[in-house]
Design an enzyme around this catalytic site. Structure first.
Site, PDB file in Angstrom:
ATOM      1  N   HIS A  64       0.816  -1.223   0.000  1.00  0.00           N
ATOM      2  CA  HIS A  64       0.000   0.000   0.000  1.00  0.00           C
ATOM      3  C   HIS A  64       0.847   1.268   0.000  1.00  0.00           C
ATOM      4  CE1 HIS A  64       0.172   1.202   4.354  1.00  0.00           C
ATOM      5  NE2 HIS A  64       0.315  -0.093   4.589  1.00  0.00           N
ATOM      6  N   ASP A 174       6.086   2.307   6.778  1.00  0.00           N
ATOM      7  CA  ASP A 174       4.783   1.653   6.632  1.00  0.00           C
ATOM      8  C   ASP A 174       3.967   2.444   5.622  1.00  0.00           C
ATOM      9  OD1 ASP A 174       2.332   0.417   6.947  1.00  0.00           O
ATOM     10  OD2 ASP A 174       2.029   1.074   9.011  1.00  0.00           O
ATOM     11  N   GLU A 204      -5.202   1.670   2.596  1.00  0.00           N
ATOM     12  CA  GLU A 204      -5.058   0.519   3.489  1.00  0.00           C
ATOM     13  C   GLU A 204      -5.202   0.927   4.941  1.00  0.00           C
ATOM     14  OE1 GLU A 204      -2.880  -2.424   6.072  1.00  0.00           O
ATOM     15  OE2 GLU A 204      -2.563  -0.263   5.786  1.00  0.00           O
ATOM     16  N   GLU A 205      -4.687   2.097   5.276  1.00  0.00           N
ATOM     17  CA  GLU A 205      -4.648   2.527   6.673  1.00  0.00           C
ATOM     18  C   GLU A 205      -6.018   2.883   7.244  1.00  0.00           C
ATOM     19  OE1 GLU A 205      -2.282   2.164   8.581  1.00  0.00           O
ATOM     20  OE2 GLU A 205      -0.375   2.296   7.499  1.00  0.00           O
ATOM     21  N   ASP A 227       3.926  -5.998   3.647  1.00  0.00           N
ATOM     22  CA  ASP A 227       3.708  -4.930   4.619  1.00  0.00           C
ATOM     23  C   ASP A 227       4.775  -5.026   5.694  1.00  0.00           C
ATOM     24  OD1 ASP A 227       2.532  -2.749   5.948  1.00  0.00           O
ATOM     25  OD2 ASP A 227       0.508  -3.503   5.572  1.00  0.00           O
ATOM     26  N   HIS A 315       4.059   3.458  13.190  1.00  0.00           N
ATOM     27  CA  HIS A 315       3.135   4.591  13.273  1.00  0.00           C
ATOM     28  C   HIS A 315       3.726   5.759  14.068  1.00  0.00           C
ATOM     29  CE1 HIS A 315      -0.867   2.563  11.934  1.00  0.00           C
ATOM     30  NE2 HIS A 315       0.170   2.172  11.206  1.00  0.00           N
TER      31      HIS A 315
END
Length: 348
Positions: A64, A174, A204-205, A227, A315
């Site tokens: 992604h 990410d 995706e998130e 991922d 994150h």
């Protein structure tokens, strides 16, 4: 490192939140056009570069493009911006960070404010951080801000990607580090037995939205998602809770909270890794989903697998991965695709 670090920097430092992946999409399209037979995109913004194989058997590889970020939800009279999250940012790590506000007339730099701790009341000290409570300071008057910024403008974190010992660290690893892995594999593969669809997905998130739509449109015979995954191999965690460890190799996913991968697929991934002497570890992720789930059953039942890059501090703006794990992931993905004939039986 034995890969193109400058491309990895470009991918990770470029902005692109869910639904607004335009800038990163341009880079991905540029790279795929140079290494695949043809490139397409859809109404959501997913990009697919296809290498035609000797057979009609198709393998989809997905990573992604979107990063977590924010949307401006309110502008105060004084010109401070309040935010709505796009993806799962931990509000604890937002204080005193630099950001970019993406307006129709260009980008504006800003900072997320953090007042001196000795000026806080006891109630303020104990208050739990929430994204909705942070504010962006643009260093401009309220009138100037309202003239230049609109409700709905996008806000992303401002960070560079650098080498840190044996690691690379920055924002948006990410999942841009896996987009990079996919692009590197596409560069290396020539004359495959099967048709390979390299898919850079969107949103995706915020719920694996792009991959779910794409799984129905592509309808591949086999799908493998890429991922990052948790590496809690840092002080404060028991070894059993590490999930993966940096430097121990690429991670072959067995499960996460959105998918249980096909046993025959992950066993073949393990077999390829062992045959090619590629270091690997097994991933059992207790929480979190990936694009793998988007392909598993959106157009009938599909065999799916997943390869992950162990990453610390997910994150945040200091996500960190080991260069050897990145190389191992590229090597495993490439070897897996080069040995896929379309004749392996993945039915259970």
């Amino acid at each position: 490192m034995d890969f193109d670090f400058s491309l990895l920097q470009e991918l990770t430092e470029t902005s692109g939140v869910p639904g607004y992946e335009d800038r990163i999409r341009d880079i991905v399209r540029r790279e795929l056009e140079a290494s695949t037979d043809h490139v397409t995109s859809d109404a959501m913004g997913n990009v697919v570069g296809t290498i035609e194989g000797e057979s009609d058997y198709t393998v989809a590889i997905a990573a992604h493009m979107d990063e977590i970020g924010f949307m401006v939800r309110h502008i105060t009279d004084e010109g401070f911006l309040q935010l709505d999250p796009l993806g799962g940012f931990d509000a604890r790590v937002l204080r005193a960070q630099r950001v970019n506000v993406h307006t129709e007339d260009g980008d504006l730099p800003g900072v997320i404010g953090s007042v001196p701790p000795h000026t806080l009341s006891e109630e303020q000290r104990e208050k739990k951080d929430k994204v909705e409570d942070v504010h962006v300071d643009l260093g401009l008057s309220g009138d100037d801000v309202r003239e230049r910024v609109s409700r709905g403008d996008i806000v992303t974190m401002d960070q560079t990607t650098v080498e840190l010992g044996d690691h690379v660290t920055g924002k948006a690893l990410d999942d841009r580090i896996c987009v990079f892995t996919m692009l590197e594999a596409a560069r290396r593969i020539e004359n495959p037995d099967v048709t390979i669809q390299f898919a850079a997905t969107v949103q995706e998130e915020v719920g694996i939205r792009g991959a779910t739509a794409l799984g129905g449109d592509l309808d591949p015979d086999l799908a493998v998602a890429l991922d990052v995954t948790v590496a809690n191999d840092v002080p404060g965690f028991d070894e059993a809770d590490h999930v993966t460890e940096l430097g121990d190799g690429t991670a072959i996913k067995l499960k996460d909270s959105s998918v249980i991968t096909n046993p025959k697929v992950h066993r073949r991934l393990r077999s390829v890794a062992e045959d090619e002497e590629i270091p690997y570890q097994l991933e059992i992720l207790p929480a979190g989903g990936t694009d793998t789930a988007g392909f598993q059953n959106t157009h009938g039942a599909k065999p799916v697998g997943a390869i992950s890059i162990p990453t610390r501090y997910l994150h945040t703006v200091t996500e960190s991965a080991h260069v050897d794990d990145v190389s191992a992931t590229i090597d495993l993905l490439t070897a897996f695709l080069e040995t896929e004939t379309g004749e392996h039986d993945y039915t259970l």
